[in-house]
Design an enzyme around this catalytic site. Structure first.
Site, short mmCIF file in Angstrom:
data_model
loop_
_atom_site.label_atom_id
_atom_site.label_comp_id
_atom_site.label_asym_id
_atom_site.label_seq_id
_atom_site.Cartn_x
_atom_site.Cartn_y
_atom_site.Cartn_z
N GLY A 7 12.85 35.52 -57.44
CA GLY A 7 11.56 35.50 -58.12
C GLY A 7 11.69 36.12 -59.50
CG LEU A 158 5.07 46.15 -63.05
CD1 LEU A 158 4.20 45.19 -63.85
CD2 LEU A 158 6.52 45.82 -63.29
CD GLU A 160 0.74 40.68 -65.60
OE1 GLU A 160 0.26 39.99 -66.51
OE2 GLU A 160 0.80 40.32 -64.42
CG LEU A 216 -2.43 45.25 -49.32
CD1 LEU A 216 -2.90 44.67 -48.00
CD2 LEU A 216 -2.50 44.18 -50.40
CB CYS A 271 -2.55 41.96 -58.29
SG CYS A 271 -0.96 41.14 -58.49
CD GLN A 273 -11.21 37.13 -56.94
OE1 GLN A 273 -11.94 37.50 -57.83
NE2 GLN A 273 -11.10 35.88 -56.58
CE LYS A 334 -3.41 45.68 -68.94
NZ LYS A 334 -2.59 46.52 -68.02
NE ARG A 341 -0.31 35.57 -62.98
CZ ARG A 341 0.77 36.08 -62.37
NH1 ARG A 341 1.24 35.52 -61.28
NH2 ARG A 341 1.36 37.15 -62.85
P1 NAD Z 1 5.02 35.16 -60.52
O1 NAD Z 1 4.26 34.01 -60.03
O2 NAD Z 1 5.02 35.50 -61.97
O3 NAD Z 1 6.57 34.99 -60.11
C1 NAD Z 1 7.00 34.60 -58.84
C2 NAD Z 1 8.26 33.74 -59.00
O4 NAD Z 1 8.80 33.50 -57.70
C3 NAD Z 1 8.01 32.36 -59.63
O5 NAD Z 1 8.78 32.23 -60.80
C4 NAD Z 1 8.43 31.38 -58.53
O6 NAD Z 1 9.06 30.22 -59.04
C5 NAD Z 1 9.41 32.20 -57.74
N1 NAD Z 1 9.62 31.72 -56.36
C6 NAD Z 1 8.68 31.39 -55.45
N2 NAD Z 1 9.27 31.00 -54.29
C7 NAD Z 1 10.61 31.08 -54.50
C8 NAD Z 1 11.75 30.81 -53.69
N3 NAD Z 1 11.61 30.42 -52.43
N4 NAD Z 1 12.97 31.00 -54.22
C9 NAD Z 1 13.12 31.41 -55.50
N5 NAD Z 1 12.08 31.69 -56.33
C10 NAD Z 1 10.84 31.53 -55.82
O7 NAD Z 1 4.54 36.40 -59.65
P2 NAD Z 1 4.49 37.95 -60.10
O8 NAD Z 1 3.30 38.22 -60.94
O9 NAD Z 1 5.84 38.37 -60.58
O10 NAD Z 1 4.19 38.63 -58.69
C11 NAD Z 1 5.17 38.68 -57.68
C12 NAD Z 1 4.69 39.61 -56.59
O11 NAD Z 1 4.54 40.94 -57.11
C13 NAD Z 1 3.32 39.25 -56.00
O12 NAD Z 1 3.34 39.55 -54.63
C14 NAD Z 1 2.37 40.19 -56.73
O13 NAD Z 1 1.24 40.49 -55.94
C15 NAD Z 1 3.22 41.43 -56.90
N6 NAD Z 1 2.87 42.27 -58.04
C16 NAD Z 1 2.57 41.70 -59.25
C17 NAD Z 1 2.31 42.52 -60.35
C18 NAD Z 1 1.99 41.94 -61.70
O14 NAD Z 1 1.70 42.71 -62.59
N7 NAD Z 1 2.02 40.65 -61.91
C19 NAD Z 1 2.39 43.91 -60.22
C20 NAD Z 1 2.71 44.44 -58.98
C21 NAD Z 1 2.96 43.61 -57.90
C1 UGA Z 2 -2.82 46.32 -61.67
C2 UGA Z 2 -2.50 47.77 -61.31
O1 UGA Z 2 -2.94 48.63 -62.36
C3 UGA Z 2 -1.01 47.96 -61.08
O2 UGA Z 2 -0.74 49.29 -60.64
C4 UGA Z 2 -0.53 46.97 -60.02
O3 UGA Z 2 0.86 47.08 -59.84
C5 UGA Z 2 -0.89 45.56 -60.44
O4 UGA Z 2 -2.31 45.47 -60.66
C6 UGA Z 2 -0.57 44.53 -59.41
O5 UGA Z 2 -0.43 44.84 -58.24
O6 UGA Z 2 -0.49 43.39 -59.85
P1 UGA Z 2 -2.67 44.83 -63.86
O7 UGA Z 2 -3.56 43.93 -63.09
O8 UGA Z 2 -1.46 44.29 -64.49
O9 UGA Z 2 -2.18 46.03 -62.91
O10 UGA Z 2 -3.50 45.55 -65.02
P2 UGA Z 2 -4.62 46.71 -65.02
O11 UGA Z 2 -4.35 47.59 -66.16
O12 UGA Z 2 -4.76 47.35 -63.70
O13 UGA Z 2 -5.94 45.90 -65.35
C7 UGA Z 2 -6.52 45.01 -64.42
C8 UGA Z 2 -7.86 44.54 -64.94
O14 UGA Z 2 -8.82 45.60 -64.91
C9 UGA Z 2 -7.83 44.05 -66.39
O15 UGA Z 2 -8.64 42.92 -66.52
C10 UGA Z 2 -8.38 45.22 -67.16
O16 UGA Z 2 -8.96 44.86 -68.38
C11 UGA Z 2 -9.41 45.75 -66.19
N1 UGA Z 2 -9.73 47.18 -66.39
C12 UGA Z 2 -8.79 48.12 -66.25
C13 UGA Z 2 -11.05 47.53 -66.69
O17 UGA Z 2 -11.93 46.67 -66.82
N2 UGA Z 2 -11.35 48.86 -66.85
C14 UGA Z 2 -10.41 49.84 -66.69
O18 UGA Z 2 -10.76 51.03 -66.83
C15 UGA Z 2 -9.10 49.45 -66.39
#
Ligand code: NAD
Ligand code: UGA
Length: 453
Positions: A7, A158, A160, A216, A271, A273, A334, A341
């Protein structure tokens, strides 16, 4: 040591780039089935925008960091395999719209079981429902009972836009594993990787289920704070209180703390929602409907906040926006990311288009195509959108400006000259409380923020 990550997304790419840059003795491969994404990781235009990421990737790529579609090869070669694939909300069948769709995680588990001839440590990096490790273990044990694989949970925290600093200096790294001898050894191995740059007292180890559930829970708590302050913002607008002042006043209480109290047009991102829906689904599965209903309110409030924003715009524009041009400043969920997304901008733009407004959208990092894909609307509605190269272009000849993302550059806009170019009365809605509204009002705007009485 050789490790790989399945991934190459927003988590897999930056996380592995950080490990590679901090652990020159570890060979890190990031693999994905998406050729286009891998090509982008190997190019000068990375598939995601994240401050500081480019430098880290450039420093390690080709040395000890590789991006590849050779999934089987790197699984076979690696001792530790991170699974960082997407776990979206299910869009079909049982659990529709609530449960996590685990088919990508399951596919990885099956692939690892099929390919591996040596024992692996499989690390769940994706956010998953509690007890997913059990599913992964079952697949591994039933496919290759003779190979003693271990499953470890290591959720990612982390955010974004700040991914690199979050990875460099995390509040904590969470690692959960089985309490057996083999399980403890596997946890130690993952601790060893992070210890290259993270202080030991910031590395928390737990059992598998606590680790899975903590992820979660963390997201539910963070989102809940935003919905709580957004609920108060509605009351501020009715009473003359200012939500930023209320947030500051309550945030100085050390038990509450100042972070994540910024009232906004609503939270977005892939994430919050999805993870709350997943938590609610789990609660119902375990026959805890009251707990599910409690957390569902966080999402209801977020929907209410977006709709409230649109209704306020309509009211300020004499209850019709038909044929009027509205400048949309910011489309990412943000600042400092190109990710759209679940961006609140999607719901707001759709509603305004439904009201037959003409939109002029500008975002410094989101492409025209990404906006079109996110809106997912029929062509005739897309025809009502002008895609702009600057904030000035979007605002020109508009009736109203809606600030939807808190990009720093919007603070630098010369609102005096913008005002000259707008149809009067010039209206501005700051969905992020980013701007100095008093100054903007002084120019002549009818300007409103979130939770400002
Ligand atoms: P993403 O959609 O950006 O990336 C996932 C990647 O996995 C895609 O590029 C897809 O092609 C690849 N993939 C799917 N199935 C595959 C397979 N079978 N073999 C190889 N590659 C495969 O997703 P993301 O935002 O990086 O999130 C990944 C996970 O991390 C999710 O569970 C999310 O909830 C969690 N997470 C995301 C964030 C964030 O900030 N985006 C932060 C913390 C946790
Ligand atoms: C969030 C969490 O902060 C991370 O710890 C987690 O790893 C990640 O989700 C995940 O699991 O994907 P992220 O969604 O990247 O990170 O960004 P946030 O900074 O949390 O912001 C989320 C949303 O809340 C944005 O739309 C932001 O504008 C909004 N927000 C944030 C507010 O409206 N008010 C605030 O005070 C903070």
């Amino acid at each position: 040591m050789k490790i790989c990550c399945i991934g190459a997304g927003y988590v897999g790419g930056p996380t592995m780039a950080m490990i590679a840059s901090k652990c020159p003795h570890i060979q890190v491969a990031v693999v994905d089935i998406n050729q286009e994404r891998i090509d982008a990781w190997n190019s000068d235009t990375l598939p995601i925008y994240e401050p500081g990421l480019h430098e880290i990737v450039q420093g390690a790529r080709g040395e000890n960091l590789y991006f590849s579609t050779e999934v089987d090869r790197y699984i076979q070669e690696s001792e530790v395999i991170f699974i960082s694939v997407n776990t979206p909300t299910k869009e079909y069948g049982s659990g529709l719209g609530q449960a996590a769709d685990l088919r990508f995680v399951e596919a990885c588990a099956r692939k690892i079981a099929e390919i591996s001839t040596t024992p692996k440590i499989i690390v769940e990096k994706s956010t998953v429902p509690v007890r997913t490790a059990e599913m992964v273990q079952t697949i591994l044990k039933s496919t290759s009972p003779e190979t003693p694989h271990q499953v470890v949970s290591n959720p990612e925290f982390l955010a974004e836009g700040t991914a690199i600093t979050d990875l460099l200096d995390p509040d904590r790294v969470l690692i959960g594993g089985e309490t057996t001898v083999g399980g403890k050894k596997a946890v130690e191995k993952v601790v060893e990787i992070y210890s290259n740059w993270v202080a030991k007292d910031r590395i928390i180890t737990t059992n598998l289920w606590s680790s899975e559930l903590s992820k979660l829970t963390a997201n539910a708590f963070l989102a809940q704070r935003i919905s709580s302050i957004n609920a108060i913002s509605a009351l501020c607008e009715e009473t003359g209180a200012h939500v930023d002042e209320v947030a500051r006043a309550i945030g100085t209480d050390s038990r509450i703390g100042p972070k994540f109290l910024k009232s906004s047009v609503g939270f977005g991102g892939s994430c919050f929602q999805k993870d709350i829906l997943n938590l609610c689904y789990l609660c119902r599965y375990f026959r805890l409907p009251e707990v599910a209903e409690y957390w569902e309110q966080v999402i209801h409030m977020n929907e209410y906040q977006k709709e409230r924003f649109v209704r306020r715009i309509l009211e300020a524009m004499f209850n019709t926006v038909s044929g009027k041009k509205i400048a949309i400043l910011g489309f990412a969920f943000k600042k400092d990311t190109n990710d759209t997304r679940e961006s609140p901008a999607i719901a707001i733009c759709r509603r305004l288009l439904e009201e037959k407004a003409t939109l002029a959208i500008y975002d410094p990092k989101v492409s025209k195509q990404a906006i079109i894909n996110s809106l997912n609307l029929p062509d005739e509605q897309i025809d009502s959108i002008q895609f702009c190269e600057s904030a000035m272009e979007a605002c020109d000849q508009s009736h109203c400006i809606a600030v939807l993302t808190e990009w720093d550059e919007f603070r630098e806009i010369n609102f005096e000259s913008v005002y000259q170019s707008m149809i009067k009365p010039a209206i501005l809605f700051d969905g992020r409380n980013l701007l100095d509204l008093e100054k903007i009002k002084a120019i002549g705007f009818n300007a409103k923020g979130i939770g400002v009485g």
